[in-house]
Motif scaffolding. Structure first.
Motif, PDB file in Angstrom:
ATOM      1  N   SER A  86     -24.429 -10.511 -20.394  1.00  0.00           N
ATOM      2  CA  SER A  86     -23.969  -9.146 -20.215  1.00  0.00           C
ATOM      3  C   SER A  86     -25.145  -8.189 -20.035  1.00  0.00           C
ATOM      4  O   SER A  86     -24.990  -7.099 -19.505  1.00  0.00           O
ATOM      5  N   ASN A  87     -26.347  -8.621 -20.438  1.00  0.00           N
ATOM      6  CA  ASN A  87     -27.506  -7.774 -20.153  1.00  0.00           C
ATOM      7  C   ASN A  87     -27.698  -7.579 -18.647  1.00  0.00           C
ATOM      8  O   ASN A  87     -28.003  -6.482 -18.187  1.00  0.00           O
ATOM      9  N   ASN A 160     -24.031  -2.883 -32.306  1.00  0.00           N
ATOM     10  CA  ASN A 160     -25.151  -3.678 -32.785  1.00  0.00           C
ATOM     11  C   ASN A 160     -26.323  -2.722 -32.960  1.00  0.00           C
ATOM     12  O   ASN A 160     -26.622  -2.000 -32.010  1.00  0.00           O
ATOM     13  N   ASP A 188     -19.784  -1.399 -24.399  1.00  0.00           N
ATOM     14  CA  ASP A 188     -20.332  -2.731 -24.617  1.00  0.00           C
ATOM     15  C   ASP A 188     -19.541  -3.380 -25.746  1.00  0.00           C
ATOM     16  O   ASP A 188     -19.630  -2.965 -26.896  1.00  0.00           O
ATOM     17  N   TYR A 191     -19.252  -7.930 -29.025  1.00  0.00           N
ATOM     18  CA  TYR A 191     -18.631  -8.471 -30.246  1.00  0.00           C
ATOM     19  C   TYR A 191     -17.150  -8.112 -30.320  1.00  0.00           C
ATOM     20  O   TYR A 191     -16.557  -8.134 -31.393  1.00  0.00           O
ATOM     21  N   THR A 214     -19.194 -10.917 -23.266  1.00  0.00           N
ATOM     22  CA  THR A 214     -20.126 -12.013 -23.008  1.00  0.00           C
ATOM     23  C   THR A 214     -19.615 -13.321 -23.581  1.00  0.00           C
ATOM     24  O   THR A 214     -18.823 -13.320 -24.527  1.00  0.00           O
ATOM     25  N   SER A 216     -21.808 -15.243 -24.842  1.00  0.00           N
ATOM     26  CA  SER A 216     -22.913 -15.604 -25.732  1.00  0.00           C
ATOM     27  C   SER A 216     -22.510 -15.676 -27.198  1.00  0.00           C
ATOM     28  O   SER A 216     -23.000 -16.532 -27.933  1.00  0.00           O
ATOM     29  N   LYS A 217     -21.674 -14.772 -27.643  1.00  0.00           N
ATOM     30  CA  LYS A 217     -21.425 -14.670 -29.077  1.00  0.00           C
ATOM     31  C   LYS A 217     -20.149 -15.430 -29.460  1.00  0.00           C
ATOM     32  O   LYS A 217     -20.200 -16.467 -30.079  1.00  0.00           O
ATOM     33  N   ARG A 225     -25.861 -18.157 -20.548  1.00  0.00           N
ATOM     34  CA  ARG A 225     -26.141 -16.873 -19.912  1.00  0.00           C
ATOM     35  C   ARG A 225     -25.007 -16.461 -18.982  1.00  0.00           C
ATOM     36  O   ARG A 225     -25.112 -16.500 -17.756  1.00  0.00           O
TER      37      ARG A 225
HETATM   38  C1  PLP Z   1     -26.064  -9.878 -27.590  1.00  0.00           C
HETATM   39  C2  PLP Z   1     -25.685  -8.586 -26.980  1.00  0.00           C
HETATM   40  C3  PLP Z   1     -25.570  -8.431 -25.590  1.00  0.00           C
HETATM   41  C4  PLP Z   1     -26.148  -9.402 -24.612  1.00  0.00           C
HETATM   42  O1  PLP Z   1     -25.557 -10.525 -24.487  1.00  0.00           O
HETATM   43  P1  PLP Z   1     -25.858 -11.520 -23.304  1.00  0.00           P
HETATM   44  O2  PLP Z   1     -24.516 -11.667 -22.717  1.00  0.00           O
HETATM   45  O3  PLP Z   1     -26.345 -12.732 -24.014  1.00  0.00           O
HETATM   46  O4  PLP Z   1     -26.847 -10.948 -22.353  1.00  0.00           O
HETATM   47  C5  PLP Z   1     -25.095  -7.263 -25.067  1.00  0.00           C
HETATM   48  N1  PLP Z   1     -24.767  -6.249 -25.875  1.00  0.00           N
HETATM   49  C6  PLP Z   1     -24.886  -6.330 -27.196  1.00  0.00           C
HETATM   50  C7  PLP Z   1     -24.511  -5.166 -28.028  1.00  0.00           C
HETATM   51  C8  PLP Z   1     -25.364  -7.492 -27.798  1.00  0.00           C
HETATM   52  O5  PLP Z   1     -25.547  -7.539 -29.108  1.00  0.00           O
END
Ligand code: PLP
Length: 365
Positions: A86-87, A160, A188, A191, A214, A216-217, A225
């Protein structure tokens, strides 16, 4: 002697983004899933790889992945955009809607990458402040938006590193303010699945709202990614112009589609992490630390009378890595711990009790 080239001013001034990658037994510093993705998913992915035709460029539009995500959220595939995490999604938003002469607004303390990526794209950053207990009030947003008229406003809910969520009535207020001059609201939700409320239901073609999430979490796939943005198609089609051609590789596209087939397993894991988060929060509340209720998979806390860096070091000596947030604006003395497995969290809690006790030997607790 010849002159060395220098990076653009705003790049030279950036500190870069650092999260120490140290070898430890218990890694609770980057909000990853403590367990690997489901075995069935990994098997299916291994089976899929030979069928992907890796000698060819991947589907540039990531049609299958976009459709699968659209199906999951009951929106149109044209309302989904995918990126390498998501970055990268947020970077694409800023490449298209930020840039030189434009402004992005953030509300500190929040995710450092929002302002970092903004600056890297030449976007001016203006910051408002969260109030008591890191809650964000509509008044703070209104005053910043009215005075700065930012092109892009970032909200982060759950935020975050504080774990706090915005009240559901905030978004309509911000959208109305931005509608006065044509600003874009980015929420964003990295989470989002850990929280009870979401902005996803508000996505519509006539709203300048985009929501990023994302794999990722919650999906236990930080190594893959893969992130995505949901919002009106007129906005996302601009983002398609700023990404590099074929930016999403074929394996990632296939993996994303397959992962969505394991939604029940993912939801079970999320529920377990939420229960574990509540257990860790309750345990921290018994200790001489300040702790903030979290809606994410991490908890922010502040050791009462011990320096955060000492506590961080004491934990590291016991092979437990947490995030030291104490140098971040507005977070003096704070540490953030990612929720791990029950066993990892117990090791963290035992170690933290030990470290806190070391500082006050006379207490004998
Ligand atoms: C971890 C995180 C992201 C990035 O996640 P990726 O998808 O791994 O790039 C984006 N926003 C917040 C608030 C995060 O904590």
């Amino acid at each position: 002697m010849s002159e060395l080239p220098s990076a653009r001013g705003e790049i030279a001034g950036l500190a870069g983004y650092h999260s120490p990658q140290v070898e430890v037994e218990v890694r609770l510093n980057t909000n990853e899933s403590p367990v690997p993705p489901p075995a069935g998913f990994l098997g299916a992915l291994a089976d899929a790889v030979p069928t992907l035709g890796l000698n060819r460029y991947p589907d540039r539009a990531a049609t299958g992945l976009r459709s699968a995500l659209a199906h999951r959220y009951s929106i149109d595939p044209a309302q989904v955009f995918c990126g390498n995490g998501s970055n990268e999604v947020l970077q694409s938003v800023l490449l298209a809607y930020g840039g030189a002469g434009r402004t992005a607004a953030v509300f500190e303390p929040t995710y450092a990458l929002h302002s970092q990526i903004a600056r890297a794209t030449g976007t001016r950053v203006v910051a408002g402040r969260r109030g008591d207990d890191f809650l964000l009030s509509a008044d703070v947003v209104r005053s910043l938006v009215e005075s700065e008229r930012p092109d892009v406003v970032f909200l982060c809910s759950p935020n975050n590193p504080t774990g706090t969520i915005d009240t559901p009535d905030l978004i309509p207020v911000v959208l109305e303010l931005l509608g006065e001059y044509g600003g874009l609201l980015v929420v964003d939700e990295a989470y989002g699945q850990f929280a009870a409320t979401s902005a996803v239901d508000l996505i519509a073609e006539d709203r300048a709202l985009v929501v990023s999430r994302t794999f990722s979490k919650t999906w236990a796939l930080a190594g893959l990614r893969l992130g995505y943005l949901m919002g009106p198609s007129w906005c996302l089609s601009e983002l398609d112009k700023v990404v590099l051609p074929y930016h999403l590789d074929a394996i990632k596209q296939a993996a994303g589609v397959l992962a969505l087939g394991y939604a029940p397993e993912m939801e079970e894991r999320v529920a377990a992490l939420v229960a574990e988060r509540e257990r860790v929060t309750a345990a921290l509340q018994e200790l001489p630390v300040e702790v903030w209720p979290s809606s994410a998979n991490f908890v922010l806390f502040r050791p009462g009378d011990r320096a955060a860096s000492e506590v961080w070091q004491g934990l590291l000596e016991r092979s437990i890595l947490v995030r030291d947030c104490s140098s971040w604006d507005g977070l003096a003395g704070c540490l953030r711990v990612t929720i791990g497995t029950e066993e990892e969290d117990d090791r963290f809690l035992v170690a933290l009790r030990e470290v806190l006790r070391e500082g006050t030997p006379e207490d004998g607790i």
